[in-house]
Design an enzyme around this catalytic site. Structure first.
Site, PDB file in Angstrom:
ATOM      1  N   LYS A  97      -0.443   0.194 -23.440  1.00  0.00           N
ATOM      2  CA  LYS A  97      -0.519  -1.169 -23.986  1.00  0.00           C
ATOM      3  C   LYS A  97       0.639  -1.418 -24.947  1.00  0.00           C
ATOM      4  O   LYS A  97       1.247  -2.498 -24.946  1.00  0.00           O
ATOM      5  CB  LYS A  97      -1.846  -1.368 -24.707  1.00  0.00           C
ATOM      6  CG  LYS A  97      -1.945  -2.710 -25.431  1.00  0.00           C
ATOM      7  CD  LYS A  97      -3.273  -2.894 -26.124  1.00  0.00           C
ATOM      8  CE  LYS A  97      -3.309  -4.248 -26.852  1.00  0.00           C
ATOM      9  NZ  LYS A  97      -4.621  -4.517 -27.466  1.00  0.00           N
ATOM     10  N   HIS A 114      -0.177   0.960  21.990  1.00  0.00           N
ATOM     11  CA  HIS A 114      -0.681  -0.170  21.211  1.00  0.00           C
ATOM     12  C   HIS A 114      -2.145   0.032  20.815  1.00  0.00           C
ATOM     13  O   HIS A 114      -2.980  -0.857  20.962  1.00  0.00           O
ATOM     14  CB  HIS A 114      -0.507  -1.483  21.968  1.00  0.00           C
ATOM     15  CG  HIS A 114       0.907  -1.753  22.383  1.00  0.00           C
ATOM     16  ND1 HIS A 114       1.957  -1.773  21.485  1.00  0.00           N
ATOM     17  CD2 HIS A 114       1.462  -1.985  23.608  1.00  0.00           C
ATOM     18  CE1 HIS A 114       3.079  -2.021  22.135  1.00  0.00           C
ATOM     19  NE2 HIS A 114       2.811  -2.137  23.415  1.00  0.00           N
TER      20      HIS A 114
END
Length: 502
Positions: A132, A266
């Site tokens: 922070k 595929h």
């Protein structure tokens, strides 16, 4: 300048601390970290000397103190500086921390109480405080960053670097909390589920499904997968579609106990075969559809030797994945097929759930792990399938389980002879499979992942020479479908369970 070091993972710790000391940084430390640094002969201050308070509750409380968190959270503004001086608090400029091995303890099968003891409290609090306040404190949670941190201390710390380390620290604690929340959740689908995804290092994806799409590869933290953790022994870097197709191929080939080969195009199988050895399995799968296999992905569930490798001469493939590849086979691939990606499958550790993205969210469900033996398929026709037909029905059913809906699979003697995949109509799937099979449909069996609301598929199958069918059953017109099968002399099994795959 003061650094607070409190780490579980002590990789590179001593060398890093030596570098900090050489730069004139004062070291403060806790518990095991302090002991390691002291034994290395480094000047280090014990945490209790800073707080004026001893570690208590078996070490559960040692850093949760104003003299630590004020030192981490103080901004570089006059008001905060004045407060620090008033309370005799020294600013902390560098916070080095990583957390107790909660996830590792959990995956080792530790007891509930043991896992609770691996929930770090002070570590995340310090990292979050430093992150922070990263414009004043440098948060460091990854040992891999130690060299970069030392270099930045020597040459000057840019705010972009501070922000990067702060983001990494928050990601580190967020993933940690996600693992704990998942552990404590009392239900399979809790109200909030956090997915901690970690980008796989060293993986280069040139693009996504198409060249205009950016892509990367992530690990669901704490999990492993056969393709995700595969060793790439040779060939070009893996691409997005390579990973997707290899994963689909390996999932199907792993269903079989006999030597098997699966060719995928595929994400759909285009040739699947069983045999007595991997070379023959490859040849049968290749010959099942010699057109579609071009540029395909192949999975074999047995070690690949030189003989099997040489049998792949003349067929262009993108990926081969197997449990093992002999040195002779690997050298042959490197010489004769240098672009082929040769993979050795990794181990699987997953929670039994699968996540499918939709716009803005995920669908979450159990993986389809159903086995043929658990179904106890029910004979519904007068004609009983032969022993070979039963084997082929089971084989075709497994192939259908891994094939996009609507699908119909035709198989004979342990080889797929016709595949109808991804059709928007059930009858179209059957017609495509029959057309794909041609004369090979005669004497084959048929598997459908969906029930038959009409008898049209049965009649089309009989006209093509198919002799046996397996399907879920459960349609209103089941009696009519069964009657058609009896009329045409087909054997038919109902599984009572469907395998839609969208």
């Amino acid at each position: 300048m003061r650094a607070l070091l409190s780490v579980y993972d002590k990789t590179g710790l001593v060398e890093f601390a030596q570098g900090l000391t050489a730069l004139g940084v004062e070291l403060v430390s806790t518990g095991g970290t302090y002991k390691v640094l002291q034994e290395a002969g480094l000047p280090v201050i014990y945490i209790s000397e800073v707080t004026g308070f001893p570690e208590i509750l078996d070490g559960r409380v040692k850093t949760l103190h104003p003299k630590i968190h004020a030192g981490l959270l103080a901004r570089k503004i006059p008001e905060h500086e004045a407060e620090l001086q008033a309370h005799g608090i020294t600013r902390i400029d560098l916070q080095v921390g990583n957390l107790y091995p909660f996830r590792e303890t959990l995956t080792q099968g530790a007891s509930f109480e043991e896992c609770l003891e691996q929930i770090d409290i002070g570590g995340p609090a310090m990292l979050r405080a430093a992150a922070k306040n990263h414009l004043a404190v440098l948060p460091v949670c990854d040992p891999a960053d130690y060299p970069r941190v030392l270099e930045a201390l020597r040459t000057g710390i840019h705010n972009d670097f501070r922000k990067e380390l702060a983001a990494k620290a928050f990601a580190h604690t967020a993933a940690y909390d996600a693992a704990i929340a998942e552990f404590l959740a009392s239900e399979k689908f809790p109200a909030v589920r956090t997915l901690a995804l970690e980008r796989v290092q060293g993986v280069h994806l040139r693009y996504g499904e198409n060249p205009h799409q950016d892509a990367s590869l992530y690990r669901h933290q704490g999990h492993s997968g056969p393709v995700l953790d595969a060793k790439v022994l040779s060939g070009k870097p893996m691409g997005f579609n390579n990973y997707a197709d290899a994963d689909a191929a390996w999932a199907l080939v792993s269903e079989f106990e006999l030597p098997a080969c699966v060719a995928v195009k595929h994400a759909n199988p285009c040739g699947v075969a069983l045999a007595d050895d991997p070379k023959t399995a490859w040849e049968r799968a290749r010959d099942a559809d010699t057109l579609s296999i071009f540029g395909g992905v192949v999975a074999i569930n047995r070690p690949v030797n030189l003989e099997t490798a040489q049998a792949m001469r003349g067929t262009f493939l993108e990926v081969l994945i197997a449990p093992e590849v002999s040195e002779e086979a690997l050298e042959w691939f490197r010489l004769k097929k240098p672009d082929l990606r040769v993979l050795v499958a990794g181990k699987t550790r997953a929670d039994g759930l699968e996540f499918r993205p939709i716009m803005g969210g995920f669908l979450v469900q159990d993986r389809d792990a159903q086995k043929w033996e658990a179904l106890q398929p029910r004979l519904v026709t007068e004609r009983v399938p032969t022993a070979q037909e039963l084997l082929d029905l089971k084989f075709a059913w497994y192939v259908g389980k891994h094939t996009r809906s609507n699908n119909v699979v035709l198989a004979r003697d342990g080889v797929t002879v016709g595949l109808g995949t991804g059709a928007v109509s059930r009858i179209w799937a059957a017609e495509r499979a029959i057309l794909n099979a041609g004369d090979r449909a005669k004497g084959a069996v048929l598997s459908s992942e969906a029930f038959f609301p009409f008898d049209d598929v049965v009649r089309a199958a009989a006209a093509a020479g198919i002799t046996a069918i397996v399907q879920p059953g459960g349609a209103k017109r089941d009696p009519e479908v069964i009657a058609a099968a009896n009329e045409l002399g087909l054997a038919m099994l109902f599984t009572g369970s469907r395998h839609f795959r969208h």
